[in-house]
Write a protein that holds these residues in place. Sequence first.
Motif, short mmCIF file in Angstrom:
data_model
loop_
_atom_site.label_atom_id
_atom_site.label_comp_id
_atom_site.label_asym_id
_atom_site.label_seq_id
_atom_site.Cartn_x
_atom_site.Cartn_y
_atom_site.Cartn_z
N ARG A 1 0.70 -1.13 0.12
CA ARG A 1 0.07 -0.20 0.11
C ARG A 1 0.82 1.26 -0.03
O ARG A 1 0.40 2.23 -0.18
N LEU A 2 2.18 1.30 0.51
CA LEU A 2 2.96 2.42 0.47
C LEU A 2 3.99 2.55 -0.66
O LEU A 2 4.78 3.44 -0.87
N ARG A 3 4.13 1.37 -1.37
CA ARG A 3 5.13 1.33 -2.39
C ARG A 3 5.07 2.61 -3.52
O ARG A 3 6.15 2.81 -4.18
N SER A 4 3.82 3.01 -3.81
CA SER A 4 3.79 4.01 -4.93
C SER A 4 3.40 5.38 -4.29
O SER A 4 3.37 6.41 -4.91
N ALA A 5 3.66 5.41 -2.96
CA ALA A 5 3.27 6.76 -2.27
C ALA A 5 4.70 7.71 -2.48
O ALA A 5 5.70 7.19 -2.94
N ARG A 6 4.51 8.93 -2.06
CA ARG A 6 5.56 9.92 -2.00
C ARG A 6 6.33 10.01 -0.89
O ARG A 6 5.70 10.09 0.33
N LEU A 7 7.59 10.49 -0.96
CA LEU A 7 8.32 10.47 0.49
C LEU A 7 8.36 11.65 0.84
O LEU A 7 8.49 12.97 0.32
N ILE A 8 7.93 11.89 2.42
CA ILE A 8 7.98 13.18 3.03
C ILE A 8 9.02 13.34 3.77
O ILE A 8 9.74 14.13 4.12
N ALA A 9 9.47 12.02 4.75
CA ALA A 9 10.60 11.98 5.63
C ALA A 9 11.11 10.72 5.90
O ALA A 9 10.23 9.67 5.71
N ILE A 10 12.40 10.77 6.47
CA ILE A 10 12.92 9.42 6.98
C ILE A 10 13.27 9.68 8.37
O ILE A 10 14.16 10.59 8.72
N ALA A 11 13.07 8.92 9.29
CA ALA A 11 13.32 8.92 10.60
C ALA A 11 13.95 7.56 11.06
O ALA A 11 13.49 6.82 11.10
N ALA A 12 15.04 7.73 11.88
CA ALA A 12 15.79 6.60 12.68
C ALA A 12 15.09 6.26 13.81
O ALA A 12 14.93 7.18 14.72
N GLU A 13 14.69 4.88 13.98
CA GLU A 13 14.34 4.44 15.32
C GLU A 13 14.96 3.06 15.42
O GLU A 13 14.69 2.33 14.85
N ASP A 14 15.77 3.15 16.30
CA ASP A 14 16.70 2.05 16.88
C ASP A 14 17.33 1.69 15.65
O ASP A 14 18.18 2.20 15.15
N HIS A 15 17.13 0.24 15.32
CA HIS A 15 17.98 -0.08 14.28
C HIS A 15 17.40 -0.02 12.95
O HIS A 15 17.84 -0.59 11.97
N TYR A 16 16.10 0.57 12.99
CA TYR A 16 15.26 0.70 11.88
C TYR A 16 15.13 1.99 11.17
O TYR A 16 15.54 3.11 11.96
N LEU A 17 14.43 2.32 10.27
CA LEU A 17 14.01 3.63 9.62
C LEU A 17 12.78 3.61 9.38
O LEU A 17 12.22 2.66 8.93
#
Length: 265
Positions: free
Chosen positions: A172-188
């Motif tokens: 459901r998110l693969r064709s979405a547009r990117l707003i931001a990326i945030a680091a959370e523990d070992h993930y983004l």
Amino acid sequence: MIGLAAALVLAVLGAMNTGQAPFGYRLLYWACVILPGSLLGIAIQTAVLAWGGLAGRRWTEIAVVAVLVSVPHTFMVIVATALFFGIDAITPGVVGFFGLTVLMVALVLTTINHLAAVPASEPVPAAVPNGAVGVPIEAAAAEFQPSSEPQPAAPSTLPTLPELIAEKLPVRLRSARLIAIAAEDHYLRIHTDAGSDLVLMRMTDACALLPEAAGARVHRSWWAARAAVETLARREGKAELTLQGGLTVPVSRAMLASLRDQGWD
């Protein structure tokens, strides 16, 4: 270090009726008990993180790692206890007692390790007018002069997701547009105009996939899309961006002057 500290504390306390033994002897015992478990825990936690099936479910991940550690470690502890203090017979009751004790300790140490884990310290590149990586802004702030060259126009649309990021996200998110990326523990956490989800990836690797004009690494733990910016302001002495959808993003002191110069506000 956490394992060594735990061994020292347990030796000082004389836990599990080891207080009758000399301090050096019980310290050696607890080191032989705790340190192999710590190494086992690191290996299992690394494997669970690499699998990624529990991404975003912190407490489930802690419980799973603790259980996986406690099963083999219980028998290691029984062997160490038999060698140091002797055990009359290894009965189901003995295995159950040691298993429950090991599980409790594993839960505590896994929780401490998980909460103490932070994203790898990665230097925030200082943005320069053309988007290239430059010298840290702190070093250049005193001599900073706005560029006389015309600045590239801000993008008018949100960037698309790079393929290597999109394929890690739900359909459901693969064709979405990117707003931001945030680091959370070992993930983004990938914030898009259709929602957000976690992926297992380093911030530096994710940023390398994005066009320079699309946005910037505004904080050690944040990348923001230029087209998503609504305001850049100071609140209570700290700079932050307000992005599309009301998302607020901290801005490091090192990046503030450069972002203002590029017209992010």
